[in-house]
Design an enzyme around this catalytic site. Structure first.
Site, PDB file in Angstrom:
ATOM      1  N   ASN A  14       0.830  -1.212   0.000  1.00  0.00           N
ATOM      2  CA  ASN A  14       0.000   0.000   0.000  1.00  0.00           C
ATOM      3  C   ASN A  14       0.862   1.259   0.000  1.00  0.00           C
ATOM      4  O   ASN A  14       0.491   2.265  -0.608  1.00  0.00           O
ATOM      5  CB  ASN A  14      -0.953  -0.002   1.205  1.00  0.00           C
ATOM      6  CG  ASN A  14      -2.206  -0.793   0.909  1.00  0.00           C
ATOM      7  OD1 ASN A  14      -3.042  -0.369   0.110  1.00  0.00           O
ATOM      8  ND2 ASN A  14      -2.331  -1.950   1.526  1.00  0.00           N
ATOM      9  N   HIS A 109      -8.102  -0.746   6.111  1.00  0.00           N
ATOM     10  CA  HIS A 109      -8.375  -2.018   6.785  1.00  0.00           C
ATOM     11  C   HIS A 109      -9.012  -2.980   5.785  1.00  0.00           C
ATOM     12  O   HIS A 109      -9.908  -2.591   5.031  1.00  0.00           O
ATOM     13  CB  HIS A 109      -9.312  -1.793   7.977  1.00  0.00           C
ATOM     14  CG  HIS A 109      -9.589  -3.047   8.736  1.00  0.00           C
ATOM     15  ND1 HIS A 109      -8.673  -3.601   9.608  1.00  0.00           N
ATOM     16  CD2 HIS A 109     -10.657  -3.870   8.740  1.00  0.00           C
ATOM     17  CE1 HIS A 109      -9.182  -4.715  10.116  1.00  0.00           C
ATOM     18  NE2 HIS A 109     -10.380  -4.902   9.601  1.00  0.00           N
ATOM     19  N   GLU A 143     -11.139   4.129  19.060  1.00  0.00           N
ATOM     20  CA  GLU A 143     -11.794   2.828  18.906  1.00  0.00           C
ATOM     21  C   GLU A 143     -11.102   2.036  17.797  1.00  0.00           C
ATOM     22  O   GLU A 143     -11.010   2.514  16.657  1.00  0.00           O
ATOM     23  CB  GLU A 143     -13.266   3.048  18.555  1.00  0.00           C
ATOM     24  CG  GLU A 143     -14.110   1.817  18.708  1.00  0.00           C
ATOM     25  CD  GLU A 143     -15.524   2.050  18.174  1.00  0.00           C
ATOM     26  OE1 GLU A 143     -16.179   1.059  17.836  1.00  0.00           O
ATOM     27  OE2 GLU A 143     -15.940   3.212  18.062  1.00  0.00           O
ATOM     28  N   ASP A 145     -10.155   0.206  14.739  1.00  0.00           N
ATOM     29  CA  ASP A 145     -10.816   0.052  13.432  1.00  0.00           C
ATOM     30  C   ASP A 145     -12.223   0.643  13.440  1.00  0.00           C
ATOM     31  O   ASP A 145     -13.088   0.219  12.658  1.00  0.00           O
ATOM     32  CB  ASP A 145     -10.884  -1.432  13.011  1.00  0.00           C
ATOM     33  CG  ASP A 145      -9.498  -2.054  12.848  1.00  0.00           C
ATOM     34  OD1 ASP A 145      -8.568  -1.324  12.472  1.00  0.00           O
ATOM     35  OD2 ASP A 145      -9.357  -3.263  13.107  1.00  0.00           O
TER      36      ASP A 145
HETATM   37  C1  GAR Z   1      -3.172  -4.720   3.956  1.00  0.00           C
HETATM   38  O1  GAR Z   1      -4.101  -5.662   3.513  1.00  0.00           O
HETATM   39  C2  GAR Z   1      -3.811  -3.785   4.980  1.00  0.00           C
HETATM   40  O2  GAR Z   1      -5.144  -3.467   4.697  1.00  0.00           O
HETATM   41  C3  GAR Z   1      -3.708  -4.614   6.232  1.00  0.00           C
HETATM   42  O3  GAR Z   1      -2.450  -5.205   6.159  1.00  0.00           O
HETATM   43  C4  GAR Z   1      -2.078  -5.382   4.790  1.00  0.00           C
HETATM   44  C5  GAR Z   1      -0.741  -4.728   4.589  1.00  0.00           C
HETATM   45  O4  GAR Z   1      -0.240  -5.008   3.309  1.00  0.00           O
HETATM   46  N1  GAR Z   1      -3.876  -3.823   7.392  1.00  0.00           N
HETATM   47  C6  GAR Z   1      -4.429  -4.270   8.502  1.00  0.00           C
HETATM   48  O5  GAR Z   1      -4.827  -5.402   8.641  1.00  0.00           O
HETATM   49  C7  GAR Z   1      -4.526  -3.251   9.623  1.00  0.00           C
HETATM   50  N2  GAR Z   1      -5.416  -3.694  10.620  1.00  0.00           N
HETATM   51  P1  GAR Z   1       0.921  -4.129   2.698  1.00  0.00           P
HETATM   52  O6  GAR Z   1       2.038  -4.089   3.744  1.00  0.00           O
HETATM   53  O7  GAR Z   1       1.345  -4.856   1.486  1.00  0.00           O
HETATM   54  O8  GAR Z   1       0.393  -2.751   2.413  1.00  0.00           O
END
Ligand code: GAR
Length: 201
Positions: A14, A109, A143, A145
């Site tokens: 991301n 998320h 809170e 998420d």
């Molecule tokens: C992504 O899917 C993001 O939405 C999730 O971790 C992954 C990171 O991927 N985040 C969470 O679960 C936060 N609670 P990335 O390092 O390749 O961006």
């Protein structure tokens, strides 16, 4: 020009999506720093390769969450970015930090919040037999998420889906959604006011 700091814990795909969108003008901003709580985070290398400043803020054994958050605040204050984007930053942030950056601290998320907060969202969605899944970008509040939703996008869960195939398709959504939302925020199209998210038509 707006500035963004990205917080990661791992792969950083991301972060890469946000970086590419800043480079090609889809986001009117510059990523000025990447911060990780993991020195081994894969995404740090991409940052270094592309001239983005990196900071590692690891939790020390003697630190409780509050002490860790204070160290992180020191780093984030020194970076002084307009926006702080959590991109796979797998650490719960306490009230002091969250409230200090309220309205400029954003998270992505992998679920259609408020459903499936927390971890292992893809497997839990499959186990529950949900027809839909997706991703959400929201303001971070105390809170977990649970902050105001800015935008989310859904997809159909296929009978053949495994947690891996679902995660892959949700990630494709994430990589489009996060840049879109950051540009909404930067252009003033979306904003945080009185605990709510306001979106212009
Ligand atoms: C992504 O899917 C993001 O939405 C999730 O971790 C992954 C990171 O991927 N985040 C969470 O679960 C936060 N609670 P990335 O390092 O390749 O961006």
């Amino acid at each position: 020009m707006n500035t963004i700091a990205v917080l990661i814990s791992g792969r950083g795909s991301n972060f890469k999506a946000l970086f590419d969108a800043c480079e090609d003008g889809r986001i009117d901003a510059t990523i000025i720093a990447v911060v990780s709580d993991q020195s081994e985070a894969v995404g740090l290398q991409f940052a270094k390769d592309h001239g983005v400043e990196t900071h590692v803020v690891e939790k020390l054994p003697e630190q409780d969450r509050q002490a860790y958050d204070r160290t992180l605040i020191n780093t984030l204050d020194s970076i002084n970015a307009d926006w702080l984007t959590l991109a796979g930053f797998m650490r719960i942030l306490g009230p002091e930090l969250v409230n200090r950056y309220l309205g400029k601290l954003i998270n992505i998320h992998p679920s259609l919040l408020p459903a499936y907060t927390g971890l292992n969202t893809h497997q839990r969605v499959i186990d529950a037999g949900e027809p839909k899944h997706g991703a959400t970008v929201h303001f971070v509040t105390e809170e977990l998420d649970g902050g105001p939703i800015i935008k989310q996008q859904s997809l159909d869960v296929l009978p053949s889906d495994t947690a891996e195939t679902l995660a892959k398709r949700v990630l494709q959504i994430e990589h489009k959604l996060y840049p879109l939302v950051m540009q909404f925020l930067i252009s003033g199209h979306a904003r945080y006011e009185n605990g709510k998210c306001y979106l212009d038509d």
